[in-house]
Design a protein around this motif. Structure first.
Motif: not given
Length: 479
Positions: A100, A116, A128, A148, A150
């Motif tokens: 991401l 997300a 990320v 988020l 992550y």
């Protein structure tokens, strides 16, 4: 022949909202400028897939368009956004892990949270990539993105900073690499590049061929911008398989009508796609027929020495005019005389008419590209050709004399002729010789590239019979 199926390999998808640097990161990972990078939003619409390698680990990377639709938004409100979103969802579904991408300088945005959330529902492992961390001082801004949920790696796709750390986080989530690693050297997939003017139906044809909505299709010219690679295998009844990479390209229209920089990049990529192809499929609209632009594209294919199949698309619409296919093809060959005896297939990507047949033709033509010409037979064919029609006399009464020939490459077949004086060859006589070789070895639709070498060159044998030279590389044919 049985099913056409897409290859499934270790896949890493790159997703995120528009303009965060996804395509720049994609180019960095695959180590070539494959995706168009531009400040304009929505440049990437389709899924781009390319191989990558890091510390001996091989995997494939998927670039996707920017997700600009919030939860609850009406996807039908923007056809391109809806189609792009659908492509992103398929990429996530196909991928083993996802990167991401967010913009570190812009900070956390509501759309980052929405993306997300979409990824969390997918169940895929996510890392990320906090992009645009051009200097270490910016790394502390990653704290904004911990919400988020992550792991985060600060990276700069433009400068290559932090890429190793990102891959250390992401690659362990990919399945174990198959035994044997990459395919053997002799198994390079054959590149089939699909070209034509805008709205001829190139993307629809590929979607129909691979039996999935792999590419964004729209009536709006210029929908496809990058060269999109679709790997797949064609399985045969004997259990074998041939590997292909099908390449969709941007519509090629007159240079004077190309206005913005993105379209110029797209046109350049399409032209380069022809040069890098093993085989080209020229798609034209049956109702419009061949025009000036098709002639220019055909000339580019000829000048690049590429095998070609002409696909007359939308034939279901043209059949209403009651023009027989044979009559249409006769006129077509007059208009596109550049392409000689290339096969012509009448099809409809919309209805599926003759789409399967078209690939049977492509597959047959592809097999001819790897034809091995027995040296003895090749030399008999050429000696007969010289005996049947002598080369034209040049100034001073000089004439081209043939001694020996050897095949020096494939895709397409290349032959080196050892002669007395290479400069005595003429274009018309070369056309005659290639025609004789093509007819003798049943190479209809395949270019034959002839290279001339003097019998006095170093390495020639005794008695005026030179030894064959080492094979040429397929990437640098000479005529």
């Amino acid at each position: 022949m049985e099913e056409i199926k897409t290859n499934r390999e270790r896949l890493l998808a790159i997703v995120g909202r528009p303009n965060v640097g996804k395509s720049a990161l994609f180019n960095r990972l695959v180590r070539r400028r494959m995706a168009i990078v531009h400040s304009e939003e929505g440049v990437t619409r389709d899924r781009l897939v390319a191989p990558a390698e890091w510390l001996g680990q091989r995997f494939r990377v998927i670039d996707t368009g920017g997700l600009a639709l919030m939860d609850g938004a009406k996807e039908g409100s923007d056809a391109f956004q809806a189609a792009t979103a659908a492509q992103v969802r398929v990429a996530i579904e196909d991928a083993a892990a996802v990167v991401l991408v967010v913009d570190l300088k812009a900070g956390l945005q509501p759309m980052d949270v929405e993306v997300a959330r979409l990824l969390r529902r997918s169940g895929r492992p996510v890392v990320v990539a906090a992009n645009k961390a051009d200097v270490p001082e910016l790394d502390e801004r990653t704290e904004d993105f911990h919400v988020l949920g992550y792991p985060i790696a600060a990276v700069s796709a433009e400068h290559g900073r932090g890429i190793e750390g990102l891959l250390e986080m992401a690659l362990p989530h990919l399945p174990k690499e198959p035994e044997g690693g990459a395919a053997a050297e002799g198994e390079r997939p054959l590149r089939v590049v699909v070209v034509g003017r805008p709205n001829a139906g190139k993307s629809s044809y590929i979607n129909r061929l691979v039996r999935q909505q792999r590419l964004v299709v729209s009536d709006v010219p210029g929908t496809t911008r990058d060269c999109i690679e679709v790997p797949f295998e064609l399985e045969s009844a004997d259990g074998g398989a041939r590997r292909y990479v099908l390449v969709d390209t941007a519509g090629m229209r007159k240079a004077g009508r190309v206005k913005d920089s993105v379209e110029k990049f797209s046109l350049f990529r399409a032209e380069r796609g022809i040069e890098e192809a093993d085989l080209v499929v020229l798609v034209l609209d049956a109702e419009r027929g061949p025009g000036v632009q098709e002639k220019k594209i055909a000339a580019k294919i000829r000048d690049a020495h590429k095998a070609c199949v002409v696909l007359v698309n939308k034939w279901d619409l043209a059949r209403g005019t009651e023009v027989p296919a044979a009559e249409y093809e006769e006129q077509l060959r007059k208009e596109l005389f550049f392409l000689g005896n290339c096969p012509v297939v009448f099809a409809s990507a919309k209805s599926g008419y003759h789409v399967r047949r078209s690939f049977e033709v492509i597959d047959a033509l592809a097999s001819r590209l790897d034809t091995k010409l027995p040296t003895g037979v090749l030399n008999r064919v050429l000696r007969d050709a010289f005996a049947h029609t002598l080369p034209p006399m040049q100034k001073g009464g000089r004439q081209l004399k043939f001694y020996y020939a050897a095949q020096t490459g494939t895709r397409p077949p290349r032959v080196t002729l050892f002669v007395n004086k290479p400069e005595l060859n003429t274009p018309s006589y070369q056309t005659y010789l290639t025609g004789r070789i093509r007819n003798a070895f049943e190479l209809a639709g395949v270019p034959v590239i002839l290279k001339y070498r003097s019998s006095h060159d170093k390495g020639g044998g005794a008695g005026g019979k030179p030894k064959p030279e080492a094979p040429d590389t397929p990437e640098s044919p000479e005529a």
